[in-house]
Design a protein around this motif. Structure first.
Motif, PDB file in Angstrom:
ATOM      1  N   VAL A   1       0.830  -1.206   0.000  1.00  0.00           N
ATOM      2  CA  VAL A   1       0.000   0.000   0.000  1.00  0.00           C
ATOM      3  C   VAL A   1       0.859   1.248   0.000  1.00  0.00           C
ATOM      4  O   VAL A   1       0.595   2.212  -0.728  1.00  0.00           O
ATOM      5  CB  VAL A   1      -0.948  -0.029   1.224  1.00  0.00           C
ATOM      6  CG1 VAL A   1      -1.573   1.324   1.433  1.00  0.00           C
ATOM      7  CG2 VAL A   1      -2.021  -1.058   1.006  1.00  0.00           C
ATOM      8  N   ILE A   2       1.934   1.224   0.800  1.00  0.00           N
ATOM      9  CA  ILE A   2       2.770   2.424   0.883  1.00  0.00           C
ATOM     10  C   ILE A   2       3.455   2.692  -0.444  1.00  0.00           C
ATOM     11  O   ILE A   2       3.501   3.824  -0.929  1.00  0.00           O
ATOM     12  CB  ILE A   2       3.796   2.256   2.017  1.00  0.00           C
ATOM     13  CG1 ILE A   2       3.098   2.351   3.357  1.00  0.00           C
ATOM     14  CG2 ILE A   2       4.857   3.334   1.940  1.00  0.00           C
ATOM     15  CD1 ILE A   2       3.998   2.078   4.513  1.00  0.00           C
ATOM     16  N   SER A   3       3.976   1.643  -1.066  1.00  0.00           N
ATOM     17  CA  SER A   3       4.770   1.866  -2.269  1.00  0.00           C
ATOM     18  C   SER A   3       3.928   1.873  -3.529  1.00  0.00           C
ATOM     19  O   SER A   3       4.468   1.987  -4.617  1.00  0.00           O
ATOM     20  CB  SER A   3       5.833   0.777  -2.384  1.00  0.00           C
ATOM     21  OG  SER A   3       5.204  -0.472  -2.505  1.00  0.00           O
ATOM     22  N   ARG A   4       2.613   1.755  -3.391  1.00  0.00           N
ATOM     23  CA  ARG A   4       1.769   1.776  -4.578  1.00  0.00           C
ATOM     24  C   ARG A   4       1.663   3.199  -5.104  1.00  0.00           C
ATOM     25  O   ARG A   4       1.653   4.156  -4.344  1.00  0.00           O
ATOM     26  CB  ARG A   4       0.385   1.256  -4.220  1.00  0.00           C
ATOM     27  CG  ARG A   4      -0.473   0.948  -5.405  1.00  0.00           C
ATOM     28  CD  ARG A   4      -1.818   0.509  -4.933  1.00  0.00           C
ATOM     29  NE  ARG A   4      -2.382   1.476  -3.990  1.00  0.00           N
ATOM     30  CZ  ARG A   4      -3.563   1.332  -3.434  1.00  0.00           C
ATOM     31  NH1 ARG A   4      -4.267   0.277  -3.665  1.00  0.00           N
ATOM     32  NH2 ARG A   4      -4.021   2.250  -2.599  1.00  0.00           N
TER      33      ARG A   4
ATOM     34  N   GLU B   1      10.141  -0.243 -11.904  1.00  0.00           N
ATOM     35  CA  GLU B   1      10.731  -1.450 -11.333  1.00  0.00           C
ATOM     36  C   GLU B   1      10.310  -1.675  -9.906  1.00  0.00           C
ATOM     37  O   GLU B   1      10.762  -2.586  -9.262  1.00  0.00           O
ATOM     38  CB  GLU B   1      12.254  -1.339 -11.383  1.00  0.00           C
ATOM     39  CG  GLU B   1      12.800  -1.558 -12.744  1.00  0.00           C
ATOM     40  CD  GLU B   1      14.136  -0.893 -12.890  1.00  0.00           C
ATOM     41  OE1 GLU B   1      14.672  -0.961 -13.988  1.00  0.00           O
ATOM     42  OE2 GLU B   1      14.625  -0.306 -11.923  1.00  0.00           O
ATOM     43  N   ASP B   2       9.441  -0.844  -9.442  1.00  0.00           N
ATOM     44  CA  ASP B   2       9.061  -0.936  -8.040  1.00  0.00           C
ATOM     45  C   ASP B   2       8.277  -2.216  -7.774  1.00  0.00           C
ATOM     46  O   ASP B   2       8.514  -2.922  -6.814  1.00  0.00           O
ATOM     47  CB  ASP B   2       8.210   0.268  -7.692  1.00  0.00           C
ATOM     48  CG  ASP B   2       8.103   0.435  -6.203  1.00  0.00           C
ATOM     49  OD1 ASP B   2       7.422   1.332  -5.780  1.00  0.00           O
ATOM     50  OD2 ASP B   2       8.710  -0.365  -5.487  1.00  0.00           O
TER      51      ASP B   2
ATOM     52  N   LEU C   1      11.815   0.070   3.690  1.00  0.00           N
ATOM     53  CA  LEU C   1      12.191   0.385   2.310  1.00  0.00           C
ATOM     54  C   LEU C   1      11.019   0.952   1.540  1.00  0.00           C
ATOM     55  O   LEU C   1      11.202   1.841   0.703  1.00  0.00           O
ATOM     56  CB  LEU C   1      12.724  -0.866   1.621  1.00  0.00           C
ATOM     57  CG  LEU C   1      14.172  -1.162   1.937  1.00  0.00           C
ATOM     58  CD1 LEU C   1      14.608  -2.403   1.212  1.00  0.00           C
ATOM     59  CD2 LEU C   1      15.038  -0.002   1.525  1.00  0.00           C
ATOM     60  N   ALA C   2       9.805   0.482   1.823  1.00  0.00           N
ATOM     61  CA  ALA C   2       8.646   1.067   1.156  1.00  0.00           C
ATOM     62  C   ALA C   2       8.505   2.536   1.520  1.00  0.00           C
ATOM     63  O   ALA C   2       8.242   3.387   0.652  1.00  0.00           O
ATOM     64  CB  ALA C   2       7.384   0.293   1.535  1.00  0.00           C
TER      65      ALA C   2
ATOM     66  N   ALA D   1       8.830   5.705  -0.964  1.00  0.00           N
ATOM     67  CA  ALA D   1       7.763   6.696  -1.088  1.00  0.00           C
ATOM     68  C   ALA D   1       8.292   8.100  -0.834  1.00  0.00           C
ATOM     69  O   ALA D   1       7.967   9.049  -1.554  1.00  0.00           O
ATOM     70  CB  ALA D   1       6.628   6.361  -0.117  1.00  0.00           C
ATOM     71  N   VAL D   2       9.153   8.223   0.181  1.00  0.00           N
ATOM     72  CA  VAL D   2       9.732   9.538   0.477  1.00  0.00           C
ATOM     73  C   VAL D   2      10.622   9.992  -0.673  1.00  0.00           C
ATOM     74  O   VAL D   2      10.614  11.156  -1.082  1.00  0.00           O
ATOM     75  CB  VAL D   2      10.534   9.474   1.793  1.00  0.00           C
ATOM     76  CG1 VAL D   2      11.401  10.690   1.956  1.00  0.00           C
ATOM     77  CG2 VAL D   2       9.589   9.371   2.954  1.00  0.00           C
TER      78      VAL D   2
END
Lengths: 306, 137
Positions: free
Chosen positions: A172-175, A294-295, B82-83, B87-88
């Protein structure tokens, strides 16, 4: 504990102790290099040495299941994740002179004081305590499995829920959000050069050989198109950690001096050092787009490792 | 084996990680140092578990179970961390912990100011407050 401590000589170390000491020295040295080196990728690779040395220490302490879990999880998964993180945040391959903060001496003083206190207390407390390693191994898979599934079943299941929550949270955070997908509002002027720019610049920047010089050449040629629009916008923010203090003209002198800019330094000054230095920020945006793409695979791999 | 060997090694590794957390600027290097600290704790747990299994006839193996839990939690921590860093980085364009000062009490726009920038800061804060009152008026 009334242990039979009399049978142990103080200055007659056994073979296990000598091995433990040597592997411990290697581990500690690798850990020190990890926290002091200026090359970010080398720090991750020395972390592999430190974690592998710790796995050997677990084996020497007859905890073999923990040792293999250490190798699988830490060396196999965590370090790979860290390397992916370094790659996605465009960490420079070469030495970055500002890897340490200005108050590193305060940190060093705190760490040394903590080390002195801890070592003194620990040595004073366990001066006459010995581990008996001659009996049955204390950490075989059988022993660990029995203790884990007899006495620790509920925490074990709760831990699986925690891992699931962490997995969902990381996704969710990296979406990407919906407005990032349709097109960013703040970086809209930079979007067309990002699309037209060659993807290979992102790889060539890290490559050592011919790809790097080709990328530098293409970067220098695309610079006049991208620099006027990319420069006044968010370009100073996207500059990597190598140019914290300097503004845009200051970067021109700094970048070719570094080892990372070796391939650049061969090509770029012939075409005008200042333009090449400005173009350094414009491919950065394109690389950011590549990094976003690439995430998702890294997250998938993270799920598999768990 | 003398119990002091793993205990001292664990203490030194922990302090190495402590130095890394305090002195590094890149957020991913800070995460690596946190991993070192967690591993130091794991070594302590394993060593004391092996000692207590012989000395106190401990069959529960608390240390090894807790080590496995720590490893799993560290994996979760590194994933979430790392997520957040990515994001930051996507939002700010940097993963430098010294430049991420938006939640600091008195913000420095350049992000490089230490104590030297603090000296001139009350002036700037006052000016900002004055601007705000002007805008409100």
């Amino acid at each position: 504990m009334s242990l039979a401590a009399q049978s142990h000589g103080f200055l007659s170390p056994t073979g296990v102790e000598i091995t433990f000491l040597l592997v411990g020295l290697v581990t500690l040295g690798a850990a020190l290099v990890t926290v002091t080196t200026r090359r970010l990728v080398h720090a991750a690779l020395w972390l592999v040495v430190a974690l592998g040395g710790l796995a050997v220490e677990y084996l020497l302490l007859t905890a073999e299941f923990i040792a293999w879990v250490q190798v699988l999880i830490y060396v196999g998964s965590v370090v790979v994740l860290l390397l992916f993180g370094l790659m996605l945040t465009r960490a420079p391959i070469g030495p970055s002179p500002d890897a340490d903060s200005e108050n590193r001496w305060v940190g060093l003083a705190v760490a040394l004081a903590a080390a002195a206190a801890l070592v003194w207390v620990v040595v004073d407390a366990f001066r006459t305590t010995y581990i008996d390693l001659d009996g049955a191994a204390q950490g075989t898979t059988e022993v660990t499995g029995q203790s884990l599934f007899r006495g620790w079943v509920l925490p074990f299941e709760a831990l699986s829920v925690l891992l699931l929550a962490a997995l969902v949270g990381a996704i969710v955070i990296s979406r990407k959000t919906a407005e990032e997908e349709t097109g960013p509002g703040g970086t809209a002027p930079v979007t067309p050069p990002r699309r037209t720019g060659p993807r290979s610049t992102g790889n060539g920047r890290r490559g050592i050989t011919a790809a790097a010089s080709a990328a530098a050449r293409s970067r220098a040629t695309t610079t006049p198109a991208t620099a006027p629009e990319g420069e006044p916008g968010p370009a100073p923010e996207t500059s990597n950690s190598q140019a914290i203090d300097g503004e845009a003209p200051g970067k021109g002198e700094e970048v070719p001096a570094k080892g990372e800019g070796a391939a650049k330094g061969g090509e770029a000054p012939g075409k005008g050092g200042d333009l090449a230095a400005k173009g350094e920020d414009a491919p950065a945006k394109r690389e950011d787009a590549a990094a976003k793409g690439e995430d998702a695979p890294s997250k998938d791999e993270e799920g598999e490792q768990r | 084996m003398h119990l002091a060997y793993p205990a001292v090694l664990s203490a030194l590794l922990f302090c190495t990680g402590l130095y890394g957390v305090l002195a590094r600027r890149n957020a991913i290097l800070v995460l690596m140092s946190v991993e070192l600290m967690l591993n130091a704790v794991n070594l302590n747990l394993v060593a004391f578990d092996v000692w207590l299994a012989e000395a106190a006839e401990d069959t529960l193996h608390s240390g090894q179970a807790l080590t496995l839990f720590t490893i799993a939690i560290a994996a979760a921590e590194i994933g979430i961390g790392l997520a957040i860093v990515l994001a930051v980085y996507r939002a700010r364009g940097t993963s430098d912990v010294d430049r991420l000062r938006e939640t600091a009490e008195r913000g420095h726009p350049d992000g490089t100011g230490g104590s030297g920038a603090d000296a001139g800061d009350p002036d700037g804060a006052g000016r900002n407050a004055a601007d705000r009152t002007e805008a409100a008026a």
